[in-house]
Design an enzyme around this catalytic site. Structure first.
Site, PDB file in Angstrom:
ATOM      1  N   ASP A 206      -1.898   4.951  -7.464  1.00  0.00           N
ATOM      2  CA  ASP A 206      -2.229   5.390  -8.811  1.00  0.00           C
ATOM      3  C   ASP A 206      -1.078   6.142  -9.445  1.00  0.00           C
ATOM      4  O   ASP A 206      -0.226   6.700  -8.755  1.00  0.00           O
ATOM      5  CB  ASP A 206      -3.461   6.301  -8.766  1.00  0.00           C
TER       6      ASP A 206
ATOM      7  N   GLU B  53     -17.242   2.083 -12.251  1.00  0.00           N
ATOM      8  CA  GLU B  53     -16.387   2.318 -11.085  1.00  0.00           C
ATOM      9  C   GLU B  53     -16.187   3.816 -10.967  1.00  0.00           C
ATOM     10  O   GLU B  53     -15.627   4.451 -11.861  1.00  0.00           O
ATOM     11  CB  GLU B  53     -15.038   1.609 -11.245  1.00  0.00           C
TER      12      GLU B  53
END
Lengths: 406, 268
Positions: B60, B49
């Site tokens: 995040d 990823e």
């Protein structure tokens, strides 16, 4: 006076998914979808619940001090020469700005949801103060995220929030202003979603926030219409409001939507001037993109990274804007312009010296543009400026510009 | 059959689980990324990823936010990330690469344009954190037209109704966010994850991979008892951060973490 009835609005946005034309929507991580669906369902129910509406209206009357006056600034009008400038005095609300209309409403939602903890982001600190205030009143724990740069610029409001029992968290990521505070608040919410309600301070973010903030702020425009009829005998030719995220502006505009004889003008922060790139005027100089859960006009580079913004006023220092404004721009119902730092500072001084009313630097942008407009209008024409906040919080900034140590 | 499907079929046939590292492209500098990807594969990564840096990575935690900032200092753009994938593909024709990031950089270059360029570069799937299925019609069509997978997140707060929709619309694999929070926030609860994953098997035949809060081989092995793969991000990005002034050491050091995870998962 309910939040949803009598809006006199045939546009009927947003749609069921929170879209205002191509704008709005719900662009968030899956982790937040559940909380937003829950909020949407609750708001749909409560916005039609007379008991909730009565509680909201009662708080606006007896805690906020509504209705706020509509004041004819005769000396300022005479000074400009031309049209009449009237001021909708949101600066006279409890806590000093329009922000409290929304925090009262959202704190009630938090109460109905049984959440013991509220969080908020803030730029100028007005929304932080308004959130800390309602949290104190309802006995809720309150945490306010504020960019480090804004903590410095708005020290007075930081201390007010702390006195009210809120914890103020300086945000050091990114550009250290409002957009980064919003990122941090979202992160807190994702992590503590079970016990926390996020009070978003402007008519922006993922659905249903733009809609519910608008509905709570629409009291401004409804009162203005009634007061215009009573005091002037007709509706104004134009309503003017500053636009950062755009909650005071949409609150003023929304009830006027079908009154097309009234122009609606949003004034963005032109900073050092649009040509310098150092501004916060996405509607005037940006393009549509996706940030903070919504599609809307943004200040971004051609690779899609969000740009830093500049404005003398912390509350307008934001690279996005509420999606309903983006829609109103696209369909041409509202006009969006910019006023520079210097123009806002000039309006701040004029209104203070000529009318004895010290506006927030945010609101001074709207005053600046109205003064410009008035010069081109005839004496029977009327502009209503939404004076969204008072300037006490900005004295430090103004003194600094004047070279005075405080 | 695309690379993702081929890889998971092979893993299943071998009775093995997927180790999926996440790194932000261009962190700590652009020259690190391709050697790092090769080192990860060498250490046992099955899928990579690759994070596309964004100025405002709202979902995040601080670890990934700082990784984005380190990358953006070098002006890393989405098109630069695609160039990195193309360069990686010159030596690795098999390891699936999934781009993970936020919608705005994709919007900035246009969905069709992005999908075509991503396909040409050798990308296999796209995970857009802030694009839930309800908003994803346009991007999904563009990706499908190029045979690219669209990978969605599922979280502990996902309602059964939405989970069903996500399972129907997703492809490649499903990414189960194992904790309520942002990336790198807290350790996951293996029992809760096991319950959820077992239940989710009723809704889909897609591989189910688990991410958020997997910090060591033990946690990865535990997760892989029930899931088809473990996604490891913040612990790798932390290592990159520590070595940001010695970028030449990054590939080996980060790969060593993946190697430990591989060993632990294979031994379980």
């Amino acid at each position: 006076m309910s939040t949803t009835a009598e809006q006199n609005n045939s546009l009927s946005v947003p749609d069921a998914n929170g879209h205002f034309g191509i704008h709005g929507g719900r662009f968030v991580s899956e982790t937040l979808m559940g909380a937003l669906e829950e909020l949407e369902a609750l708001y749909e129910r409560l916005s039609k619940d007379p008991e909730f509406q009565a509680e909201f209206d009662k708080d606006l009357a007896h805690y906020v001090g509504r209705p706020s006056p509509l004041y004819h600034a005769e000396r300022l009008s005479a000074h400009c020469g031309g049209g009449q400038i009237w001021l909708k005095r949101e600066d006279l609300n409890h806590t000093g700005a329009h922000k409290v209309n929304n925090t009262i409403g959202q704190a009630l939602l938090a109460k109905y949801m049984g959440k013991p903890r509220v969080i908020a982001e803030t730029g100028a600190g007005q929304h932080g103060v308004a959130s800390a205030t309602v949290a104190a009143r309802l006995g809720l724990e309150c945490k306010v995220y504020m960019g480090e740069e804004d903590v410095r610029r708005q020290a007075l409001n930081v201390y007010r929030m702390r006195l009210l029992g809120a914890e103020v968290i300086p945000v050091t990521s990114g550009t250290r202003t409002l957009k980064d505070a919003m990122n941090e608040a979202m992160r807190d919410w994702v992590t503590n979603v079970d016990n926390t309600y996020y009070i978003i301070g402007t008519a922006a973010g993922p659905h249903p926030y733009p809609k519910l903030v608008r509905d709570f702020q629409a009291v401004i425009g409804r009162e203005t219409k009634h007061q215009s009829m009573a005091q002037i005998g007709r509706l104004p030719d134009a309503v003017v409001a500053c636009v950062g995220g755009g909650s005071n502006a949409i609150g003023m505009f929304y009830p006027f939507m079908d009154n097309t004889e009234t122009r609606m003008i949003g004034v963005e922060a032109g900073g050092f001037g649009l040509e310098t790139g150092q501004h916060a005027a996405p509607l005037t100089a940006g393009r549509p993109g996706v940030l903070h859960g919504m599609r809307t006009y943004l200040m971004e580079d051609d690779a899609g990274q969000i740009l830093g913004t500049h404005s003398v006023s912390a509350g307008l220092d934001y690279p996005g804007v509420g999606p309903e404004h983006s829609y109103l721009k696209d369909i041409g119902r509202a006009e969006y312009v910019a006023a520079t730092d210097d123009e806002a500072m000039d309006a701040f001084r004029k209104l203070t010296q000529i009318e004895g009313i010290m506006p927030a630097l945010e609101s001074a942008h709207a005053v600046a543009y109205a003064m410009k407009m008035a010069k081109e209008m005839s004496p029977d024409q009327v502009i209503v400026v939404n004076l969204s906040g008072r300037g006490d919080k900005d004295i430090h900034t103004v003194a600094q510009i004047d070279g005075i140590e405080m | 059959m695309n690379r993702i499907e081929a890889r998971f079929n092979q893993l299943k046939a071998d009775g093995r689980k997927a180790i999926i590292p996440y790194v932000t492209a261009g962190d700590s500098e652009p020259a690190v990324t391709v050697p790092l990807m090769h080192a990860l594969v060498e250490a046992g990564a099955d899928v990579i990823e690759l994070g596309v840096p964004f100025s405002d990575p709202m979902a995040d935690g601080p670890v990934i936010q700082l990784a984005c900032e380190r990358s953006l200092v070098h002006g890393t753009r989405l098109l630069d990330v695609l160039d990195m994938v193309a360069e990686f593909r010159q030596q690795d024709a098999d390891t699936p690469v999934v781009l993970m990031g936020y919608l705005n950089p994709v919007e900035a270059i246009g969905y069709e344009n992005f999908a075509q360029r991503a396909k040409a570069a050798g990308v296999d799937g796209v995970l857009t954190v802030d694009l839930p299925p309800v908003e994803s019609e346009g991007l999904m069509a563009a990706l499908k037209a190029e045979g690219l997978d669209i990978i969605f997140l599922i979280s502990p707060t996902t309602s059964p109704v939405r989970r069903k929709a996500i399972c129907e619309q997703g492809s490649g694999y499903l990414y189960y966010v194992s904790v309520k929070g942002v990336t790198g926030s807290k350790a996951l609860n293996v029992d809760e994850v096991a319950t959820y994953i077992t239940d989710m098997r009723h809704d889909t035949d897609l591989p189910l991979c688990v991410g958020f809060g997997i910090r060591d081989g033990e946690a990865a092995a535990a997760v892989c008892q029930v899931a088809d793969g473990a996604i490891i991000g913040s612990v790798l990005v932390n290592q990159i951060a520590e070595l940001s002034d010695r970028p030449q050491e990054i590939p080996a050091a980060v790969a060593a973490i993946i190697k430990d995870m591989r060993t632990a998962v294979d031994a379980a």
